[in-house]
Design a protein around this motif. Structure first.
Motif, PDB file in Angstrom:
ATOM      1  N   ILE A  86       1.192  15.989  -4.686  1.00  0.00           N
ATOM      2  CA  ILE A  86       1.830  16.818  -5.707  1.00  0.00           C
ATOM      3  C   ILE A  86       0.887  17.926  -6.146  1.00  0.00           C
ATOM      4  CG2 ILE A  86       2.766  16.821  -8.052  1.00  0.00           C
ATOM      5  CD1 ILE A  86       3.608  13.953  -7.602  1.00  0.00           C
ATOM      6  N   LEU A  87       1.419  19.127  -6.278  1.00  0.00           N
ATOM      7  CA  LEU A  87       0.660  20.257  -6.794  1.00  0.00           C
ATOM      8  C   LEU A  87       1.124  20.537  -8.221  1.00  0.00           C
ATOM      9  CD1 LEU A  87      -1.332  22.588  -6.445  1.00  0.00           C
ATOM     10  CD2 LEU A  87       0.552  23.955  -5.531  1.00  0.00           C
ATOM     11  N   LEU A  88       0.239  20.317  -9.189  1.00  0.00           N
ATOM     12  CA  LEU A  88       0.539  20.592 -10.596  1.00  0.00           C
ATOM     13  C   LEU A  88       0.079  22.007 -10.927  1.00  0.00           C
ATOM     14  CD1 LEU A  88      -0.522  17.186 -12.189  1.00  0.00           C
ATOM     15  CD2 LEU A  88       1.778  17.952 -11.604  1.00  0.00           C
ATOM     16  N   ARG A  89       1.027  22.901 -11.136  1.00  0.00           N
ATOM     17  CA  ARG A  89       0.711  24.300 -11.379  1.00  0.00           C
ATOM     18  C   ARG A  89       0.569  24.576 -12.878  1.00  0.00           C
ATOM     19  NH1 ARG A  89       4.862  24.051  -7.633  1.00  0.00           N
ATOM     20  NH2 ARG A  89       4.480  25.015  -5.609  1.00  0.00           N
ATOM     21  N   PRO A  90      -0.269  25.537 -13.261  1.00  0.00           N
ATOM     22  CA  PRO A  90      -0.280  25.973 -14.666  1.00  0.00           C
ATOM     23  C   PRO A  90       1.034  26.654 -15.001  1.00  0.00           C
ATOM     24  CG  PRO A  90      -1.632  27.415 -13.314  1.00  0.00           C
ATOM     25  CD  PRO A  90      -1.247  26.275 -12.432  1.00  0.00           C
ATOM     26  N   MET A  91       1.557  26.384 -16.193  1.00  0.00           N
ATOM     27  CA  MET A  91       2.890  26.892 -16.529  1.00  0.00           C
ATOM     28  C   MET A  91       2.960  27.255 -18.007  1.00  0.00           C
ATOM     29  SD  MET A  91       4.812  23.199 -16.420  1.00  0.00           S
ATOM     30  CE  MET A  91       3.676  22.545 -15.209  1.00  0.00           C
ATOM     31  N   ARG A 102       0.831  -1.207   0.000  1.00  0.00           N
ATOM     32  CA  ARG A 102       0.000   0.000   0.000  1.00  0.00           C
ATOM     33  C   ARG A 102       0.862   1.252   0.000  1.00  0.00           C
ATOM     34  NH1 ARG A 102      -3.989  -2.671   4.519  1.00  0.00           N
ATOM     35  NH2 ARG A 102      -5.257  -3.884   3.045  1.00  0.00           N
ATOM     36  N   LEU A 103       2.001   1.204   0.685  1.00  0.00           N
ATOM     37  CA  LEU A 103       2.905   2.346   0.675  1.00  0.00           C
ATOM     38  C   LEU A 103       3.513   2.559  -0.711  1.00  0.00           C
ATOM     39  CD1 LEU A 103       4.754   1.887   4.093  1.00  0.00           C
ATOM     40  CD2 LEU A 103       2.979   3.545   3.529  1.00  0.00           C
ATOM     41  N   VAL A 104       3.705   1.475  -1.463  1.00  0.00           N
ATOM     42  CA  VAL A 104       4.212   1.606  -2.837  1.00  0.00           C
ATOM     43  C   VAL A 104       3.239   2.429  -3.679  1.00  0.00           C
ATOM     44  CG1 VAL A 104       4.689   0.336  -4.964  1.00  0.00           C
ATOM     45  CG2 VAL A 104       5.621  -0.486  -2.799  1.00  0.00           C
ATOM     46  N   TYR A 105       1.957   2.130  -3.569  1.00  0.00           N
ATOM     47  CA  TYR A 105       0.958   2.896  -4.316  1.00  0.00           C
ATOM     48  C   TYR A 105       0.902   4.344  -3.836  1.00  0.00           C
ATOM     49  CZ  TYR A 105      -0.910  -1.161  -6.736  1.00  0.00           C
ATOM     50  OH  TYR A 105      -1.063  -2.246  -7.557  1.00  0.00           O
ATOM     51  N   LEU A 106       1.070   4.553  -2.547  1.00  0.00           N
ATOM     52  CA  LEU A 106       1.021   5.917  -2.012  1.00  0.00           C
ATOM     53  C   LEU A 106       2.194   6.750  -2.506  1.00  0.00           C
ATOM     54  CD1 LEU A 106      -0.549   7.828  -0.162  1.00  0.00           C
ATOM     55  CD2 LEU A 106       0.828   7.003   1.745  1.00  0.00           C
ATOM     56  N   SER A 107       3.345   6.113  -2.730  1.00  0.00           N
ATOM     57  CA  SER A 107       4.526   6.856  -3.185  1.00  0.00           C
ATOM     58  C   SER A 107       4.370   7.378  -4.609  1.00  0.00           C
ATOM     59  CB  SER A 107       5.777   5.977  -3.101  1.00  0.00           C
ATOM     60  OG  SER A 107       5.673   4.868  -3.965  1.00  0.00           O
ATOM     61  N   VAL A 108       3.321   6.957  -5.336  1.00  0.00           N
ATOM     62  CA  VAL A 108       3.068   7.478  -6.686  1.00  0.00           C
ATOM     63  C   VAL A 108       2.718   8.959  -6.634  1.00  0.00           C
ATOM     64  CG1 VAL A 108       1.550   7.287  -8.696  1.00  0.00           C
ATOM     65  CG2 VAL A 108       2.384   5.226  -7.566  1.00  0.00           C
ATOM     66  N   THR A 109       2.075   9.393  -5.554  1.00  0.00           N
ATOM     67  CA  THR A 109       1.701  10.800  -5.403  1.00  0.00           C
ATOM     68  C   THR A 109       2.465  11.488  -4.273  1.00  0.00           C
ATOM     69  OG1 THR A 109      -0.134  10.147  -3.972  1.00  0.00           O
ATOM     70  CG2 THR A 109      -0.610  10.444  -6.311  1.00  0.00           C
ATOM     71  N   ARG A 110       3.267  10.735  -3.538  1.00  0.00           N
ATOM     72  CA  ARG A 110       4.064  11.317  -2.453  1.00  0.00           C
ATOM     73  C   ARG A 110       5.508  10.862  -2.606  1.00  0.00           C
ATOM     74  NH1 ARG A 110       0.803  11.721   3.163  1.00  0.00           N
ATOM     75  NH2 ARG A 110       2.790  12.716   3.629  1.00  0.00           N
ATOM     76  N   PRO A 111       6.275  11.558  -3.451  1.00  0.00           N
ATOM     77  CA  PRO A 111       7.646  11.111  -3.748  1.00  0.00           C
ATOM     78  C   PRO A 111       8.569  11.126  -2.547  1.00  0.00           C
ATOM     79  CG  PRO A 111       7.215  13.289  -4.672  1.00  0.00           C
ATOM     80  CD  PRO A 111       5.897  12.757  -4.208  1.00  0.00           C
ATOM     81  N   GLU A 112       8.249  11.894  -1.504  1.00  0.00           N
ATOM     82  CA  GLU A 112       9.132  11.933  -0.341  1.00  0.00           C
ATOM     83  C   GLU A 112       9.185  10.604   0.395  1.00  0.00           C
ATOM     84  OE1 GLU A 112       5.130  12.980   1.433  1.00  0.00           O
ATOM     85  OE2 GLU A 112       6.207  13.273  -0.447  1.00  0.00           O
ATOM     86  N   VAL A 137       7.338  15.533 -12.147  1.00  0.00           N
ATOM     87  CA  VAL A 137       6.676  14.584 -13.045  1.00  0.00           C
ATOM     88  C   VAL A 137       7.305  13.201 -13.009  1.00  0.00           C
ATOM     89  CG1 VAL A 137       5.793  16.346 -14.629  1.00  0.00           C
ATOM     90  CG2 VAL A 137       8.094  15.399 -14.986  1.00  0.00           C
ATOM     91  N   SER A 138       8.521  13.075 -12.522  1.00  0.00           N
ATOM     92  CA  SER A 138       9.175  11.772 -12.497  1.00  0.00           C
ATOM     93  C   SER A 138      10.211  11.738 -11.388  1.00  0.00           C
ATOM     94  CB  SER A 138       9.840  11.480 -13.855  1.00  0.00           C
ATOM     95  OG  SER A 138      10.489  10.233 -13.835  1.00  0.00           O
ATOM     96  N   TRP A 139      10.317  10.587 -10.698  1.00  0.00           N
ATOM     97  CA  TRP A 139      11.315  10.428  -9.639  1.00  0.00           C
ATOM     98  C   TRP A 139      11.590   8.944  -9.459  1.00  0.00           C
ATOM     99  CZ3 TRP A 139       6.472  12.453  -9.058  1.00  0.00           C
ATOM    100  CH2 TRP A 139       5.529  11.650  -8.421  1.00  0.00           C
ATOM    101  N   LYS A 140      12.741   8.650  -8.877  1.00  0.00           N
ATOM    102  CA  LYS A 140      13.108   7.251  -8.708  1.00  0.00           C
ATOM    103  C   LYS A 140      14.189   7.113  -7.650  1.00  0.00           C
ATOM    104  CE  LYS A 140      14.090   3.139 -11.483  1.00  0.00           C
ATOM    105  NZ  LYS A 140      14.363   2.642 -12.863  1.00  0.00           N
ATOM    106  N   THR A 141      14.098   6.035  -6.879  1.00  0.00           N
ATOM    107  CA  THR A 141      15.129   5.643  -5.933  1.00  0.00           C
ATOM    108  C   THR A 141      15.445   4.183  -6.194  1.00  0.00           C
ATOM    109  OG1 THR A 141      14.347   7.191  -4.247  1.00  0.00           O
ATOM    110  CG2 THR A 141      15.748   5.382  -3.509  1.00  0.00           C
ATOM    111  N   LYS A 142      16.706   3.871  -6.508  1.00  0.00           N
ATOM    112  CA  LYS A 142      17.051   2.498  -6.854  1.00  0.00           C
ATOM    113  C   LYS A 142      18.503   2.211  -6.503  1.00  0.00           C
ATOM    114  CE  LYS A 142      16.856  -0.855 -10.645  1.00  0.00           C
ATOM    115  NZ  LYS A 142      16.550  -1.079 -12.080  1.00  0.00           N
TER     116      LYS A 142
END
Length: 253
Positions: A85-90, A37-47, A125-130
């Motif tokens: 995540i806050l997606l701002r207009p740009m 469940r934490l894996v799915y949560l990390s999709v919107t919470r990269p921290e 938009v993209s992040w990864k820890t490996k």
């Protein structure tokens, strides 16, 4: 956990979960469900990426200490249930990336840990820890492997934007906190100490020469990828969290 008292950081600094010994956790299915469940949560919470990465390493050999560490992550989530995540207009659709590595981070295999965070404008938009698949013989080599992986991600995102009709004529910016890795990327001369990473050097340098990539130095204290790579203290964790484009919808304005 609805009545628990929230805390500020998901994991203790300088934790020794890899050396955890003692009583095995008696409910392995419960541990796997929580980590899933934490894996799915990390999709919107990269921290949470680093903490999920760490907990997932012990799915087949979990101890009570690992379960306690997973509960601590829940205590941190309890304090900010509306965070995301806050997606701002740009108008500026520029790709910017931060990459970092923790040399010989795994105490059991001494493999390094890589992380990156990519922004489109001001929105993540993209992040990864490996964990890196090889053992690096120097911190500069580990940093350079992280730069090569991040460059691949930037190129893929640029091609994805192009297929959507969004052109990206400016060089993509890549920030790194290792002066040695930046010098290797810009130096056209290979020495004995860099021959073993020559292929990765050519890959990144070709993008620099072609004008698709521009590297820059960022101080370690402002390295946004740091939050994806290690357990930080309360002050630094909160500082980088605000820089990531993460906001709590329930926070008072």
């Amino acid at each position: 956990m609805l009545g628990c008292k929230p805390i500020d950081t998901p994991m203790e600094q300088n934790h020794r979960l890899a050396y955890a010994e003692g009583e095995p956790f008696s409910q392995p299915d419960q541990y796997r469900r929580l980590v899933g469940r934490l894996v799915y949560l990390s999709v919107t919470r990269p921290e949470l990426s680093y903490f999920v990465h760490t907990l997932a390493r012990f799915l087949s050999n979990r101890q009570v200490q690992h379960w306690d560490a997973a509960i601590r992550v829940l205590l941190c989530i309890k304090g900010s249930p509306g965070q995301g995540i806050l997606l701002r207009p740009m108008k500026d659709m520029c790709l910017t990336a931060f990459c970092d590595s923790d040399w010989a981070a795994c105490p059991l295999t001494r493999c390094s840990l890589s992380s990156y965070k990519v922004f489109l404008g001001r929105s993540p938009v993209s992040w990864k820890t490996k964990k890196q698949p090889i053992v690096s013989r120097s911190s500069a080599e580990a940093e350079y492997h992280a730069m090569a992986v991040t460059t691949c991600e930037l190129k893929w995102l640029k091609s994805l934007l192009s297929s959507l009709g969004i052109l990206h004529p400016k060089p993509m910016k890549l920030y790194c906190d290792s002066q040695s890795a930046l010098h290797i990327a810009k130096n056209p001369v290979f020495h004995d100490r860099t021959k073993h990473i020559e292929a990765g050097c050519h890959f990144v340098r070709d993008e620099l020469v072609n004008g698709n990539l521009a590297t820059a130095y960022v101080p370690t204290g402002h390295q946004l990828a740091d939050i994806l790579m290690k357990a930080l203290g309360k002050r630094q964790f909160g500082f980088l969290l605000n820089k990531l484009g993460i906001r709590d919808l329930h926070a008072p304005t």
